[in-house]
Design an enzyme around this catalytic site. Structure first.
Site, PDB file in Angstrom:
ATOM      1  N   LYS A   1       0.488   3.425  -2.961  1.00 23.54           N
ATOM      2  CA  LYS A   1      -0.675   4.304  -3.179  1.00 23.54           C
ATOM      3  C   LYS A   1      -0.277   5.786  -3.150  1.00 23.54           C
ATOM      4  O   LYS A   1      -0.943   6.627  -3.763  1.00 23.54           O
ATOM      5  CB  LYS A   1      -1.753   4.019  -2.119  1.00 23.54           C
ATOM      6  CG  LYS A   1      -2.391   2.625  -2.257  1.00 23.54           C
ATOM      7  CD  LYS A   1      -3.233   2.276  -1.033  1.00 23.54           C
ATOM      8  CE  LYS A   1      -3.864   0.891  -1.154  1.00 23.54           C
ATOM      9  NZ  LYS A   1      -4.484   0.453   0.118  1.00 23.54           N
TER      10      LYS A   1
ATOM     11  N   TYR B   1      -3.323  -2.239 -10.457  1.00 19.13           N
ATOM     12  CA  TYR B   1      -3.278  -2.044  -8.995  1.00 19.13           C
ATOM     13  C   TYR B   1      -2.405  -3.113  -8.318  1.00 19.13           C
ATOM     14  O   TYR B   1      -1.586  -2.801  -7.449  1.00 19.13           O
ATOM     15  CB  TYR B   1      -4.715  -2.044  -8.436  1.00 19.13           C
ATOM     16  CG  TYR B   1      -4.759  -2.074  -6.931  1.00 19.13           C
ATOM     17  CD1 TYR B   1      -4.453  -0.943  -6.173  1.00 19.13           C
ATOM     18  CD2 TYR B   1      -5.084  -3.250  -6.246  1.00 19.13           C
ATOM     19  CE1 TYR B   1      -4.474  -0.972  -4.781  1.00 19.13           C
ATOM     20  CE2 TYR B   1      -5.105  -3.287  -4.857  1.00 19.13           C
ATOM     21  CZ  TYR B   1      -4.794  -2.151  -4.133  1.00 19.13           C
ATOM     22  OH  TYR B   1      -4.806  -2.193  -2.752  1.00 19.13           O
TER      23      TYR B   1
ATOM     24  N   SER C   1       0.798  -1.239   0.000  1.00 21.48           N
ATOM     25  CA  SER C   1       0.000   0.000   0.000  1.00 21.48           C
ATOM     26  C   SER C   1       0.829   1.287   0.000  1.00 21.48           C
ATOM     27  O   SER C   1       0.280   2.359  -0.249  1.00 21.48           O
ATOM     28  CB  SER C   1      -0.921   0.033   1.212  1.00 21.48           C
ATOM     29  OG  SER C   1      -1.997  -0.845   1.005  1.00 21.48           O
TER      30      SER C   1
ATOM     31  N   TYR D   1      -5.112   3.756   7.886  1.00 19.79           N
ATOM     32  CA  TYR D   1      -6.478   3.219   7.926  1.00 19.79           C
ATOM     33  C   TYR D   1      -7.131   3.502   9.280  1.00 19.79           C
ATOM     34  O   TYR D   1      -7.084   4.632   9.749  1.00 19.79           O
ATOM     35  CB  TYR D   1      -6.470   1.710   7.584  1.00 19.79           C
ATOM     36  CG  TYR D   1      -5.545   1.419   6.444  1.00 19.79           C
ATOM     37  CD1 TYR D   1      -5.837   1.916   5.179  1.00 19.79           C
ATOM     38  CD2 TYR D   1      -4.361   0.721   6.613  1.00 19.79           C
ATOM     39  CE1 TYR D   1      -4.986   1.698   4.108  1.00 19.79           C
ATOM     40  CE2 TYR D   1      -3.494   0.499   5.548  1.00 19.79           C
ATOM     41  CZ  TYR D   1      -3.823   0.989   4.314  1.00 19.79           C
ATOM     42  OH  TYR D   1      -2.973   0.790   3.276  1.00 19.79           O
TER      43      TYR D   1
ATOM     44  N   VAL E   1       1.200  -3.814   3.780  1.00 20.76           N
ATOM     45  CA  VAL E   1       1.142  -5.131   4.430  1.00 20.76           C
ATOM     46  C   VAL E   1       2.397  -5.972   4.190  1.00 20.76           C
ATOM     47  O   VAL E   1       2.519  -7.066   4.728  1.00 20.76           O
ATOM     48  CB  VAL E   1      -0.127  -5.949   4.058  1.00 20.76           C
ATOM     49  CG1 VAL E   1      -1.369  -5.343   4.654  1.00 20.76           C
ATOM     50  CG2 VAL E   1      -0.247  -6.151   2.566  1.00 20.76           C
TER      51      VAL E   1
HETATM   52  O1  DON Z   1      -4.836  -4.715  -1.900  1.00 18.85           O
HETATM   53  C1  DON Z   1      -4.325  -5.285  -0.929  1.00 18.85           C
HETATM   54  O2  DON Z   1      -4.989  -5.837  -0.069  1.00 18.85           O
HETATM   55  C2  DON Z   1      -2.814  -5.263  -0.835  1.00 18.85           C
HETATM   56  N1  DON Z   1      -2.224  -5.347  -2.124  1.00 18.85           N
HETATM   57  C3  DON Z   1      -2.326  -3.986  -0.179  1.00 18.85           C
HETATM   58  C4  DON Z   1      -2.903  -3.746   1.179  1.00 18.85           C
HETATM   59  C5  DON Z   1      -2.025  -2.981   2.081  1.00 18.85           C
HETATM   60  O3  DON Z   1      -0.821  -2.925   1.950  1.00 18.85           O
HETATM   61  C6  DON Z   1      -2.691  -2.379   3.254  1.00 18.85           C
HETATM   62  N2  DON Z   1      -1.699  -1.851   4.140  1.00 18.85           N
HETATM   63  N3  DON Z   1      -1.495  -1.832   5.246  1.00 18.85           N
END
Ligand code: DON
Length: 304
Positions: free
Chosen positions: A67, A189, A64, A240, A258
């Protein structure tokens, strides 16, 4: 003068002894394989000094954190038009929460939750002939490093198992807030999330956010206003439903992923990146957050 190296060394030493390192993200099969004993911290300041400890030069999945890069690209080419498709309010919900999107008729709360980032990805698909190549160029240029690349296995792993993201994208499409086919937007994405970078490369790439839009190589990468606005979104939405806790504990704008990375920055001063793959229950790096709390407490360096 603050002895940054000494502070980073002692935080590193203390955190290495922690039994509890959180849990590696296992909803993305490729990420479940990562060694959770890894720990790295890298700090660079806008005057060109840098400090590093542990695994700060090993690549990991930025997830993430990407982003922020896509938001910077879309904001630069769309300007304020972007905010008609995605809002700038904290969500107070997990990064992949679906219900609010239906309630708010397909307008994501902010660009740093999954739904918002998927809308931003759609904007980039509509703008560029080859958005993946444009993104790579953008990030390589920010970090001044051409070795940065996607990890196709990680992207494929999410394409196979990312059912919640498919649900989000389909809901966006049903509300008329996606211009391109769901599969194409998610392919982009998942690739952006699969970017692999080290703590050092991330700190370098975030340099313009701490330096009023001007990159390490002294080019204008963003305007000062864009940097200001994106920092504000990072502060209020970068973690978040733990954005409040991060502001409370650490007191810096930042963004987590993540893969266990966190980038945080003090405007006009420094960027600090941590990597520890074990996550807390909100999906943010457990030891990374602890490291940053200890760092801003020891240095008294925060925006507050
Ligand atoms: O879309 C997802 O669920 C993962 N590719 C990215 C989520 C993420 O990194 C949330 N971060 N804490």
């Amino acid at each position: 003068m603050t002895d940054y190296q000494n502070i980073l060394d002692s935080i590193y030493k203390e955190l290495l002894t922690r039994e509890d390192k959180g849990e590696v993200a296992n909803y993305i099969p490729e990420l479940a394989k990562v060694d959770k004993t890894k720990l790295g911290i890298y700090l660079n300041n806008i005057h060109g000094k840098n400090y590093s400890v542990g695994d700060a030069k090993i690549k990991f999945s930025i997830q993430s954190i990407s982003k922020v890069f896509t938001l910077a690209m879309a904001f630069a080419n769309q300007g304020n038009k972007l905010w008609s498709r995605v809002d700038v309010e904290p969500s107070g919900n997990p990064f992949n929460y679906l219900a609010l999107l239906e309630q708010e008729e397909g307008i994501p709360r902010n660009p740093l939750i999954n739904s918002g980032a998927i809308v931003v990805a759609d904007c980039l698909l509509s703008t560029y002939e080859n958005p993946k190549a444009e993104l790579l160029n953008f990030v390589r240029n920010l970090a001044n490093d051409d070795s940065i690349d996607f990890n196709p296995q990680v992207a494929a792993s999410e394409m196979k198992t990312g059912f919640t993201n498919f649900a989000i994208a389909n809901l966006l499409k049903s509300f008329g807030n996606l211009e391109n086919p769901v599969e194409d937007v998610l392919d982009f994405y998942f690739h952006q999330c699969s970017l692999e970078m080290t703590c050092e490369q991330l700190s370098n790439a975030f340099f313009p956010f701490a330096n009023k839009g001007v990159c390490m190589q002294n080019n204008d990468c963003l305007t000062a206003t864009q940097a200001k606005r994106i920092n504000a979104i990072m502060l209020t939405c970068g973690f978040y439903d733990e954005a409040g806790e991060f502001a409370f504990e650490v007191g810096l704008p930042g963004k987590s992923g993540v893969g266990g990375g966190i980038v945080a920055l003090l405007p006009d001063n420094f960027i600090i990146t941590t990597w520890s793959p074990g996550l807390n229950e909100k999906g943010n790096s457990y030891l990374g957050m602890l490291a940053l709390e200890k760092f801003t407490t020891a240095t008294k360096a925060s925006i507050f």
